[in-house]
Design an enzyme around this catalytic site. Structure first.
Site, PDB file in Angstrom:
ATOM      1  N   ALA A 110     102.147 -28.022  79.557  1.00 28.05           N
ATOM      2  CA  ALA A 110     101.145 -27.299  78.776  1.00 28.05           C
ATOM      3  C   ALA A 110     101.896 -26.298  77.906  1.00 28.05           C
ATOM      4  O   ALA A 110     102.554 -25.395  78.421  1.00 28.05           O
ATOM      5  CB  ALA A 110     100.157 -26.583  79.692  1.00 28.05           C
ATOM      6  N   TYR A 141      92.762 -33.709  82.499  1.00 25.90           N
ATOM      7  CA  TYR A 141      91.549 -33.074  83.017  1.00 25.90           C
ATOM      8  C   TYR A 141      90.361 -33.557  82.196  1.00 25.90           C
ATOM      9  O   TYR A 141      90.467 -33.774  80.983  1.00 25.90           O
ATOM     10  CB  TYR A 141      91.674 -31.553  82.938  1.00 25.90           C
ATOM     11  CG  TYR A 141      90.488 -30.783  83.485  1.00 25.90           C
ATOM     12  CD1 TYR A 141      90.163 -30.844  84.834  1.00 25.90           C
ATOM     13  CD2 TYR A 141      89.715 -29.989  82.650  1.00 25.90           C
ATOM     14  CE1 TYR A 141      89.079 -30.133  85.348  1.00 25.90           C
ATOM     15  CE2 TYR A 141      88.630 -29.276  83.154  1.00 25.90           C
ATOM     16  CZ  TYR A 141      88.311 -29.350  84.500  1.00 25.90           C
ATOM     17  OH  TYR A 141      87.245 -28.658  85.002  1.00 25.90           O
ATOM     18  N   TYR A 174      86.456 -27.975  75.874  1.00 25.76           N
ATOM     19  CA  TYR A 174      87.631 -28.663  76.398  1.00 25.76           C
ATOM     20  C   TYR A 174      87.626 -30.151  76.037  1.00 25.76           C
ATOM     21  O   TYR A 174      88.276 -30.565  75.078  1.00 25.76           O
ATOM     22  CB  TYR A 174      87.740 -28.466  77.914  1.00 25.76           C
ATOM     23  CG  TYR A 174      89.109 -28.852  78.428  1.00 25.76           C
ATOM     24  CD1 TYR A 174      90.115 -27.902  78.515  1.00 25.76           C
ATOM     25  CD2 TYR A 174      89.407 -30.158  78.788  1.00 25.76           C
ATOM     26  CE1 TYR A 174      91.388 -28.249  78.962  1.00 25.76           C
ATOM     27  CE2 TYR A 174      90.668 -30.508  79.222  1.00 25.76           C
ATOM     28  CZ  TYR A 174      91.655 -29.551  79.302  1.00 25.76           C
ATOM     29  OH  TYR A 174      92.909 -29.907  79.721  1.00 25.76           O
ATOM     30  N   THR A 198      95.003 -21.731  86.739  1.00 24.77           N
ATOM     31  CA  THR A 198      96.389 -21.823  86.296  1.00 24.77           C
ATOM     32  C   THR A 198      96.571 -20.903  85.096  1.00 24.77           C
ATOM     33  O   THR A 198      95.600 -20.441  84.496  1.00 24.77           O
ATOM     34  CB  THR A 198      96.779 -23.262  85.900  1.00 24.77           C
ATOM     35  OG1 THR A 198      96.045 -23.636  84.721  1.00 24.77           O
ATOM     36  CG2 THR A 198      96.469 -24.249  87.020  1.00 24.77           C
TER      37      THR A 198
END
Length: 392
Positions: free
Chosen positions: A140, A227, A237, A274
């Protein structure tokens, strides 16, 4: 030797310092949650993005459960005027665990997108281990420099089609605040750049580099972590610019699997706290509500990583959906769970957020990302800040 008392100082969900002893304890706690197996052979694995979140969990689960050897790659800052990044300290603790457990696992601190990093890592792999059995890709990043052209691509956290405003959570002196966050519509160029950063191109380049060096073992498997999430977070998202990158990642898995000797999958993981997810508007509130609904039934990254390794190694049959993705998120997307979260989402107000959402748990989890609020750590004691990166 530079010892000092470290306190959490920062803004929002970002802290300027991290706590070495707290980060070390986090790694120990994660390892203690994994039941070891006695595999017939110790597989060789590469974990790209091994210092935080699901990449860290996958590294620790692999080390403890299946005795993996190999290399973990991450990009962390060394201690200077401030402490090192939390990932630096977690990596040092993971390396210490691996050594104590008799594993041969090295760590490289470098930009995973760079060809020089791939060369360095694969030189190490060729020298120490030989062909690789597993490549886990968990990166990421906000930007990526294309090593072929030198072009810098910047990812965008934006919607596609129409602007969107969502509820979100913030904290003031530890007290939860219900806020609103609005996201603009991404341009075609911003979507394309986000795909360049977070899509499957660099994953492919890692597989290409292994193949060119003849470092793909028989039965080689690779998995990239992704995800999907809830309808509540979808506009920001999965249906936004990040979602376009995730769709490209999943298409990349299908393309890679067409090659001889390559099994490529995406692993759809469940929601977690996270450093990447806490920065996305709405996700913090959603995860707080999800934990309020599920409590201890909410599966942690280490629990999901155990399941990932069990399915990759054949210990258990892979749980695949109709698109060939490994599904580690079914507990999250269970219709009854989502209905309960939606009810809480609609009901939450500033007056009741501390009780409707599990705000205290979420705040503590964010602090744990930096090594704070960890049981068993004396935060009044001085701790060594100048921790060395593990030697290869």
């Amino acid at each position: 030797m530079t010892e000092r008392v470290i306190k959490p100082v920062g803004r929002g969900f970002l802290f300027l310092d991290s706590h070495p002893a707290g980060c070390e304890q986090v790694v120990r706690d994660l390892a203690a949650q994994v039941e070891a197996r006695t595999p017939d052979k110790r597989p060789v694995a590469l974990v790209i993005g091994a210092s935080s979140g699901y990449g860290l969990a996958a590294t620790i689960a692999g080390l403890v459960r299946y005795g993996i050897d190999g290399v973990g790659v991450s990009f962390e800052k060394a201690p200077a005027r401030r402490t090192a990044t939390a990932g630096w300290y977690r990596t040092a603790a993971t390396a210490a665990y691996a050594e104590q457990a008799g594993r041969k696992f090295h760590f490289v601190n470098a930009d995973a997108f760079a060809d020089t990093t791939k060369d360095e890592v694969l030189d190490l792999v060729a020298k120490e281990f030989g062909p690789v059995d597993y490549l886990i890709y968990s990166v990421a990043a906000p930007r990526r420099v294309d090593p072929r052209t030198g072009t810098t691509y910047q990812s965008a956290l934006k919607t596609i089609g129409a602007p969107y405003t969502t509820k979100s959570i913030a904290f003031e002196d530890g007290a939860p605040l219900l806020t609103e966050a609005s996201l603009d519509v991404a341009t075609d160029e911003e979507i394309a750049e986000t795909v360049q950063v977070m899509g499957g191109e660099d994953w492919t380049r890692w597989v290409d580099a292994l193949a060119e060096r003849k470092l793909l073992n028989d039965g080689f498997s690779t998995v990239a972590l992704t995800y999907i999430g809830s309808e509540l977070t979808g506009p920001i998202y999965r249906q936004g610019s990040i979602g376009a990158a995730k769709a490209h990642l999943e298409e990349t898995a299908r393309t890679l699997s067409e090659r001889d000797g390559v099994r490529a999958l995406t692993s759809v993981n469940g929601a977690a706290v996270t450093q990447a997810s806490s920065a996305i508007p709405g996700i913090g509130l959603y995860v707080s509500l999800l934990h309020k609904v599920l409590g201890e039934q909410m599966q942690t990254p280490i629990q999901q990583s155990i399941a990932l390794w069990d399915q990759l190694t054949g210990e258990k049959a892979p749980d695949l959906d109709e698109d060939g993705r490994l599904r580690l998120d079914r507990w999250e997307l269970d219709p009854a769970v989502q209905a309960a979260v939606k009810e809480q989402w609609d009901a939450v107000t500033q007056e009741n957020i501390a009780t409707v959402a599990d705000a205290a748990w979420f705040f503590a989890e964010v602090r744990r990302l930096y090594g704070f609020d960890v049981d068993g750590v004396d935060y009044e004691a001085e701790t060594e800040v100048d921790v060395e990166w593990p030697k290869a």
